[in-house]
Write a protein that holds these residues in place. Sequence first.
Motif, PDB file in Angstrom:
ATOM      1  N   VAL A   4       7.338  72.701  32.263  1.00 33.29           N
ATOM      2  CA  VAL A   4       6.123  71.967  32.607  1.00 33.29           C
ATOM      3  C   VAL A   4       6.524  70.770  33.462  1.00 33.29           C
ATOM      4  CG1 VAL A   4       4.165  70.647  31.724  1.00 33.29           C
ATOM      5  CG2 VAL A   4       4.946  72.700  30.511  1.00 33.29           C
ATOM      6  N   THR A  32      -4.036  76.498  27.266  1.00 37.50           N
ATOM      7  CA  THR A  32      -4.426  75.180  26.764  1.00 37.50           C
ATOM      8  C   THR A  32      -3.428  74.131  27.222  1.00 37.50           C
ATOM      9  OG1 THR A  32      -5.288  76.256  24.764  1.00 37.50           O
ATOM     10  CG2 THR A  32      -5.085  73.852  24.712  1.00 37.50           C
ATOM     11  N   PHE A  34      -2.681  69.761  27.013  1.00 37.03           N
ATOM     12  CA  PHE A  34      -2.972  68.578  26.213  1.00 37.03           C
ATOM     13  C   PHE A  34      -2.494  67.344  26.964  1.00 37.03           C
ATOM     14  CE2 PHE A  34      -3.687  71.053  22.338  1.00 37.03           C
ATOM     15  CZ  PHE A  34      -2.962  72.199  22.588  1.00 37.03           C
ATOM     16  N   TYR A  36      -1.453  63.304  26.348  1.00 38.53           N
ATOM     17  CA  TYR A  36      -1.086  62.284  25.375  1.00 38.53           C
ATOM     18  C   TYR A  36      -0.835  60.967  26.098  1.00 38.53           C
ATOM     19  CZ  TYR A  36      -0.010  66.268  22.292  1.00 38.53           C
ATOM     20  OH  TYR A  36      -0.065  67.413  21.524  1.00 38.53           O
ATOM     21  N   PHE A  91       2.605  55.366  29.209  1.00 38.26           N
ATOM     22  CA  PHE A  91       3.333  56.586  29.548  1.00 38.26           C
ATOM     23  C   PHE A  91       2.391  57.748  29.200  1.00 38.26           C
ATOM     24  CE2 PHE A  91       6.964  58.711  30.855  1.00 38.26           C
ATOM     25  CZ  PHE A  91       7.571  59.518  29.904  1.00 38.26           C
ATOM     26  N   ILE A  93       1.762  61.734  28.998  1.00 37.41           N
ATOM     27  CA  ILE A  93       2.535  62.972  28.888  1.00 37.41           C
ATOM     28  C   ILE A  93       1.579  64.141  28.679  1.00 37.41           C
ATOM     29  CG2 ILE A  93       4.386  64.178  27.649  1.00 37.41           C
ATOM     30  CD1 ILE A  93       5.282  61.532  26.516  1.00 37.41           C
ATOM     31  N   SER A  97       0.506  75.090  26.315  1.00 35.02           N
ATOM     32  CA  SER A  97       0.873  76.231  25.467  1.00 35.02           C
ATOM     33  C   SER A  97       0.218  77.479  26.030  1.00 35.02           C
ATOM     34  CB  SER A  97       0.456  75.999  24.011  1.00 35.02           C
ATOM     35  OG  SER A  97      -0.944  75.987  23.880  1.00 35.02           O
ATOM     36  N   ARG A  99      -0.504  80.319  24.233  1.00 29.88           N
ATOM     37  CA  ARG A  99      -1.491  80.899  23.319  1.00 29.88           C
ATOM     38  C   ARG A  99      -1.726  79.940  22.176  1.00 29.88           C
ATOM     39  NH1 ARG A  99       1.761  85.284  24.265  1.00 29.88           N
ATOM     40  NH2 ARG A  99       2.912  84.857  22.355  1.00 29.88           N
ATOM     41  N   ASP A 102       0.872  78.558  19.567  1.00 32.10           N
ATOM     42  CA  ASP A 102       2.214  78.593  20.121  1.00 32.10           C
ATOM     43  C   ASP A 102       2.774  77.183  20.297  1.00 32.10           C
ATOM     44  OD1 ASP A 102       2.507  81.464  22.368  1.00 32.10           O
ATOM     45  OD2 ASP A 102       2.264  81.300  20.204  1.00 32.10           O
ATOM     46  N   GLU A 103       4.095  77.138  20.462  1.00 35.39           N
ATOM     47  CA  GLU A 103       4.778  75.877  20.739  1.00 35.39           C
ATOM     48  C   GLU A 103       4.193  75.239  21.985  1.00 35.39           C
ATOM     49  OE1 GLU A 103       8.930  76.473  21.342  1.00 35.39           O
ATOM     50  OE2 GLU A 103       9.253  74.477  22.193  1.00 35.39           O
ATOM     51  N   GLN A 104       4.110  73.910  21.979  1.00 34.38           N
ATOM     52  CA  GLN A 104       3.686  73.165  23.154  1.00 34.38           C
ATOM     53  C   GLN A 104       4.924  72.750  23.935  1.00 34.38           C
ATOM     54  OE1 GLN A 104       0.946  69.921  22.464  1.00 34.38           O
ATOM     55  NE2 GLN A 104      -0.154  71.058  20.882  1.00 34.38           N
ATOM     56  N   PHE A 106       6.339  70.226  26.790  1.00 38.10           N
ATOM     57  CA  PHE A 106       5.956  68.923  27.316  1.00 38.10           C
ATOM     58  C   PHE A 106       6.436  68.714  28.749  1.00 38.10           C
ATOM     59  CE2 PHE A 106       4.013  66.660  23.826  1.00 38.10           C
ATOM     60  CZ  PHE A 106       4.347  67.451  22.745  1.00 38.10           C
ATOM     61  N   GLY A 107       5.601  68.012  29.508  1.00 35.23           N
ATOM     62  CA  GLY A 107       6.010  67.553  30.820  1.00 35.23           C
ATOM     63  C   GLY A 107       6.885  66.327  30.682  1.00 35.23           C
ATOM     64  N   PRO A 108       7.482  65.873  31.781  1.00 39.07           N
ATOM     65  CA  PRO A 108       8.404  64.737  31.741  1.00 39.07           C
ATOM     66  C   PRO A 108       7.727  63.386  31.627  1.00 39.07           C
ATOM     67  CG  PRO A 108       8.227  65.565  33.959  1.00 39.07           C
ATOM     68  CD  PRO A 108       7.439  66.492  33.107  1.00 39.07           C
ATOM     69  N   ARG A 111       4.759  57.382  34.186  1.00 33.86           N
ATOM     70  CA  ARG A 111       4.674  55.969  33.820  1.00 33.86           C
ATOM     71  C   ARG A 111       3.655  55.308  34.736  1.00 33.86           C
ATOM     72  NH1 ARG A 111       6.179  53.609  29.539  1.00 33.86           N
ATOM     73  NH2 ARG A 111       8.170  54.686  29.656  1.00 33.86           N
TER      74      ARG A 111
ATOM     75  N   TYR B  32       1.605  74.124  10.972  1.00 34.38           N
ATOM     76  CA  TYR B  32       2.779  74.145  11.844  1.00 34.38           C
ATOM     77  C   TYR B  32       3.321  72.739  11.921  1.00 34.38           C
ATOM     78  CZ  TYR B  32       5.434  74.516  16.226  1.00 34.38           C
ATOM     79  OH  TYR B  32       6.415  74.473  17.190  1.00 34.38           O
ATOM     80  N   TYR B  36      10.468  66.461  16.847  1.00 38.89           N
ATOM     81  CA  TYR B  36      10.867  66.196  18.219  1.00 38.89           C
ATOM     82  C   TYR B  36      11.862  65.044  18.267  1.00 38.89           C
ATOM     83  CZ  TYR B  36       6.797  69.006  19.493  1.00 38.89           C
ATOM     84  OH  TYR B  36       5.894  70.020  19.622  1.00 38.89           O
ATOM     85  N   ARG B  43      10.750  63.012  27.946  1.00 39.95           N
ATOM     86  CA  ARG B  43       9.770  63.807  27.216  1.00 39.95           C
ATOM     87  C   ARG B  43      10.284  64.123  25.818  1.00 39.95           C
ATOM     88  NH1 ARG B  43       9.670  68.961  30.919  1.00 39.95           N
ATOM     89  NH2 ARG B  43      11.030  67.763  32.265  1.00 39.95           N
ATOM     90  N   PRO B  44       9.390  64.397  24.856  1.00 38.47           N
ATOM     91  CA  PRO B  44       9.847  64.836  23.530  1.00 38.47           C
ATOM     92  C   PRO B  44      10.481  66.218  23.640  1.00 38.47           C
ATOM     93  CG  PRO B  44       7.531  64.195  23.515  1.00 38.47           C
ATOM     94  CD  PRO B  44       7.930  64.297  24.936  1.00 38.47           C
ATOM     95  N   ARG B  51       6.795  76.716   9.878  1.00 40.31           N
ATOM     96  CA  ARG B  51       5.397  77.098   9.651  1.00 40.31           C
ATOM     97  C   ARG B  51       5.130  77.093   8.156  1.00 40.31           C
ATOM     98  NH1 ARG B  51       2.918  78.314  14.352  1.00 40.31           N
ATOM     99  NH2 ARG B  51       4.313  78.721  16.083  1.00 40.31           N
ATOM    100  N   ASN B  96      -3.732  74.402  16.848  1.00 40.64           N
ATOM    101  CA  ASN B  96      -3.018  74.090  18.089  1.00 40.64           C
ATOM    102  C   ASN B  96      -3.024  72.613  18.459  1.00 40.64           C
ATOM    103  OD1 ASN B  96      -1.387  75.454  19.900  1.00 40.64           O
ATOM    104  ND2 ASN B  96      -2.941  75.516  21.487  1.00 40.64           N
TER     105      ASN B  96
END
Lengths: 115, 110
Positions: A4, A32, A34, A36, A91, A93, A97, A99, A102-104, A106-108, A111, B32, B36, B43-44, B51, B96
């Motif tokens: 990402v 999806t 997100f 932050y 900052f 961020i 994901s 689906r 699923d794990e998200q 992250f982008g870098p 700032r 879940y 991190y 980033r994290p 789970r 999610n």
Amino acid sequence: GAVVSQHPSWVICKSGTSVKIECRSLDFQATTMFWYRQFPKQSLMLMATSNEGSKATYEQGVEKDKFLINHASLTLSTLTVTSAHPEDSSFYICSASARRGDEQFFGPGTRLTVL
Amino acid sequence: GENVEQHPSTLSVQEGDSAVIKCTYSDSASNYFPWYKQELGKRPQLIIDIRSNVGEKKDQRIAVTLNKTAKHFSLHITETQPEDSAVYFCAASKANKLIFGTGTLLAVQP
């Protein structure tokens, strides 16, 4: 895989101007995304969740008219901070994901400094 | 909504010692629980996750335990190294949506 990107990585703007931040999933389709916000020495706070082709869902206390989110395609979401003020400096961020559940990834981060 | 508490806020250990970070969550529907590692300005990075249908998971020096009844989960790092120094965040997720803990600044002294 599962990369990402965010652009720009940093931005400085004058108070009252608008700033657009892009979040792209480079090697997968993100149903999806997100957004932050993370203030110095604090945790990540979820601002909003966006699904491709539909309106974003904002968390309580986040002004939807100030933080405009567009998720026009499965690989791109944008966050526009309108009429930015110094208190919006943070900052930002994004994550994506493929689906639900699923794990998200992250982008870098971006700032943002508002003078 | 979900609320995640994390302790301690800072943790200093000697290289080679173990480090334990604990989190509690409020929403029993959360299913879940990722952990991190975040270095300053970065980033994290996901280091391990679990789970709700599993009680424990281990990956080399890192392990996570989950107690669904008590609604708490913990991160265990063994044989700590200076490069483990960072801020660690737990999170709980339902549908999610990730809610993060307040973070733990881990310092590993050489």
